[in-house]
Design a protein around this motif. Structure first.
Motif, mmCIF file in Angstrom:
data_model
loop_
_atom_site.group_PDB
_atom_site.id
_atom_site.type_symbol
_atom_site.label_atom_id
_atom_site.label_comp_id
_atom_site.label_asym_id
_atom_site.label_seq_id
_atom_site.Cartn_x
_atom_site.Cartn_y
_atom_site.Cartn_z
ATOM 1 N N LEU A 156 0.717 -1.129 0.085
ATOM 2 C CA LEU A 156 0.354 -0.043 0.257
ATOM 3 C C LEU A 156 0.792 1.090 -0.143
ATOM 4 O O LEU A 156 1.942 0.935 1.005
ATOM 5 C CB LEU A 156 -1.013 0.386 1.699
ATOM 6 N N TYR A 157 0.762 2.452 -1.002
ATOM 7 C CA TYR A 157 1.466 3.617 -0.916
ATOM 8 C C TYR A 157 0.664 4.403 -1.073
ATOM 9 O O TYR A 157 -0.805 4.757 -1.578
ATOM 10 C CB TYR A 157 2.451 3.292 -2.869
ATOM 11 N N VAL A 158 1.183 5.948 -0.696
ATOM 12 C CA VAL A 158 0.192 7.033 -0.546
ATOM 13 C C VAL A 158 1.488 7.947 -0.457
ATOM 14 O O VAL A 158 2.522 8.052 -0.335
ATOM 15 C CB VAL A 158 -0.706 7.108 1.408
ATOM 16 N N ILE A 159 0.878 9.524 -0.816
ATOM 17 C CA ILE A 159 1.536 10.735 -1.387
ATOM 18 C C ILE A 159 1.242 11.114 -0.111
ATOM 19 O O ILE A 159 -0.148 11.673 -0.051
ATOM 20 C CB ILE A 159 1.376 11.117 -2.566
ATOM 21 N N SER A 160 2.179 11.399 1.148
ATOM 22 C CA SER A 160 1.717 12.295 2.009
ATOM 23 C C SER A 160 2.555 14.249 1.567
ATOM 24 O O SER A 160 2.964 14.674 1.247
ATOM 25 C CB SER A 160 2.441 11.975 3.335
ATOM 26 N N GLU A 161 1.123 14.870 1.356
ATOM 27 C CA GLU A 161 1.524 16.030 0.976
ATOM 28 C C GLU A 161 1.233 16.734 2.298
ATOM 29 O O GLU A 161 2.149 18.198 2.325
ATOM 30 C CB GLU A 161 -0.095 16.478 0.278
ATOM 31 N N GLN A 162 1.032 16.269 3.332
ATOM 32 C CA GLN A 162 1.570 17.060 4.542
ATOM 33 C C GLN A 162 2.666 15.983 5.567
ATOM 34 O O GLN A 162 1.113 15.337 5.758
ATOM 35 C CB GLN A 162 0.344 17.768 5.032
ATOM 36 N N PRO A 163 3.699 16.543 6.344
ATOM 37 C CA PRO A 163 4.021 15.160 7.202
ATOM 38 C C PRO A 163 3.609 15.265 8.234
ATOM 39 O O PRO A 163 2.651 16.411 8.916
ATOM 40 C CB PRO A 163 5.379 16.146 7.449
ATOM 41 N N ASN A 164 3.243 14.041 9.096
ATOM 42 C CA ASN A 164 2.522 14.322 10.278
ATOM 43 C C ASN A 164 3.352 13.467 10.952
ATOM 44 O O ASN A 164 4.614 12.539 10.683
ATOM 45 C CB ASN A 164 1.411 14.153 10.131
ATOM 46 N N ASP A 165 2.295 12.711 12.171
ATOM 47 C CA ASP A 165 3.559 12.116 12.997
ATOM 48 C C ASP A 165 3.984 10.324 12.511
ATOM 49 O O ASP A 165 4.693 9.540 13.011
ATOM 50 C CB ASP A 165 2.108 11.990 14.432
ATOM 51 N N ALA A 166 2.776 9.540 11.923
ATOM 52 C CA ALA A 166 3.362 8.398 10.954
ATOM 53 C C ALA A 166 3.426 8.705 9.496
ATOM 54 O O ALA A 166 3.978 7.802 9.058
ATOM 55 C CB ALA A 166 1.307 7.818 10.860
ATOM 56 N N LEU A 167 3.580 9.886 8.545
ATOM 57 C CA LEU A 167 4.341 9.726 7.887
ATOM 58 C C LEU A 167 5.098 11.318 7.171
ATOM 59 O O LEU A 167 4.893 11.617 7.877
ATOM 60 C CB LEU A 167 2.729 9.685 6.304
#
Length: 324
Positions: A156-167
């Motif tokens: 499973l892949y995602v593009i994170s546009e804003q960093p957070n604690d998980a990504l």
């Protein structure tokens, strides 16, 4: 130049400039045990859709637990099978980043008002045609415009546009259905943009990405990337077995091809003529029957083939299904 500007506007739905960012709605609801359970909405039915108009197509695919072609829209799911369209009577969510799985589908997006779901949906999964949604990750916190998954569900892949604690910012991958995440290193990736991703149907470590300068391919979860095409504009791609089916824009023409990542061999596929400002936005191939494939366009046209691209049926024109 005018055509170039129109084309760039058209492909924005398939190419993401990370530098531009995107604001996501953030929910401030604390997690509860109830949020980790599937949520059932009353009066859920699948009924015939005799006429409709789709404003925004968010993705297409062939879930392995059904025989239909699924179209995810801003107002829920539409399903096409054996000459007939159907739709759900509720859970008509704005499904974004839709991905077909062997067991059903996963998506991100925003919920239909009044259904009791938090906004945004984070990553959710359904194994019963959208009747219930299982929360996989970041429910109520993040909306993912770009997701990709193997048909088998093991990557499973995602593009994170804003960093957070998980990504981390950029491409992140999970091998445990969103339980934990790692950042893809993207070594040797030289494009100036991130775009649509696709994952091998059975091997979640193999992925590819379309960019404005070609297709990049990886066999190690995106940690090492390799350019496997010429530096061309690629607007959509999906796997067809071990090969990749993709659409490019070259010399002011929209093309549809397959490429073998190992050999670089390419094969052209004939398809109905499309205007230069109406590029292909989503491609899908049925992993259970690779002769069955479909694509959508920027202007919300939908075409499907059941014989490997020899013949095509126009299922939607400008997003419309007319009353017959």
């Amino acid at each position: 130049m005018k055509l170039q500007r129109k084309l760039m506007i058209a492909i924005l739905s398939g190419i993401l400039l990370i530098a531009s960012g995107c604001s996501n709605k953030s929910g401030d609801n604390k997690k509860t045990n109830q949020e980790n359970k599937a949520e059932t909405i009353k009066n859920f039915e699948i009924v015939e859709a005799k006429s409709f108009k789709v404003k925004n197509i968010r993705g297409i695919g062939y879930p392995g637990n059904d025989n239909a072609l699924y179209l995810a829209a801003n107002d829920g799911l539409k399903m096409y099978n054996d000459g007939k369209w159907t739709k759900t009577t509720t859970n008509q969510h704005d499904y974004i980043g839709f991905q077909a799985l062997e067991s059903g589908f996963l998506s991100s997006g925003h919920p239909q008002k009044g259904t009791g779901f938090s906004d945004p949906l984070g990553l959710v999964k359904s194994t019963d045609k959208g009747n219930t949604l299982q929360k996989l990750a970041l429910y109520g916190k993040t909306n993912f415009h770009f997701t990709a998954s193997s048909f088998s569900g093991n990557g499973l892949y995602v593009i994170s546009e804003q960093p957070n604690d998980a990504l981390s910012l950029g491409v992140n991958y999970s091998t445990d259905n969103g339980g934990t995440w790692k950042k893809s290193a993207f070594k040797d990736f030289n494009a100036d943009s991130l775009g649509m991703m696709a994952v091998h149907p059975n091997n979640g470590a193999i992925m590819a990405m379309s960019t404005r300068s070609g297709i990049y391919y990886s066999t190690d979860n995106g940690n090492t990337m390799k350019l496997i095409t010429d530096p061309i504009m690629v607007t959509a791609l999906t796997f067809i077995g071990d090969s990749i089916l993709f659409s490019s824009v070259e010399n002011e023409k929209i093309l549809l091809k397959t490429i073998n990542p190992a050999s670089g061999e390419q094969t052209s596929i004939a398809f109905p003529f499309l205007d230069y400002d109406n590029p292909i936005t989503y491609l899908t191939v049925n992993p259970k029957n690779t002769n069955q494939m479909a694509f959508t366009t920027y202007k919300n046209d939908l075409y499907e083939s059941s014989d490997g691209g020899k013949n095509w049926r126009n299922l939607l024109k400008d997003g419309k299904k007319e009353l017959e």
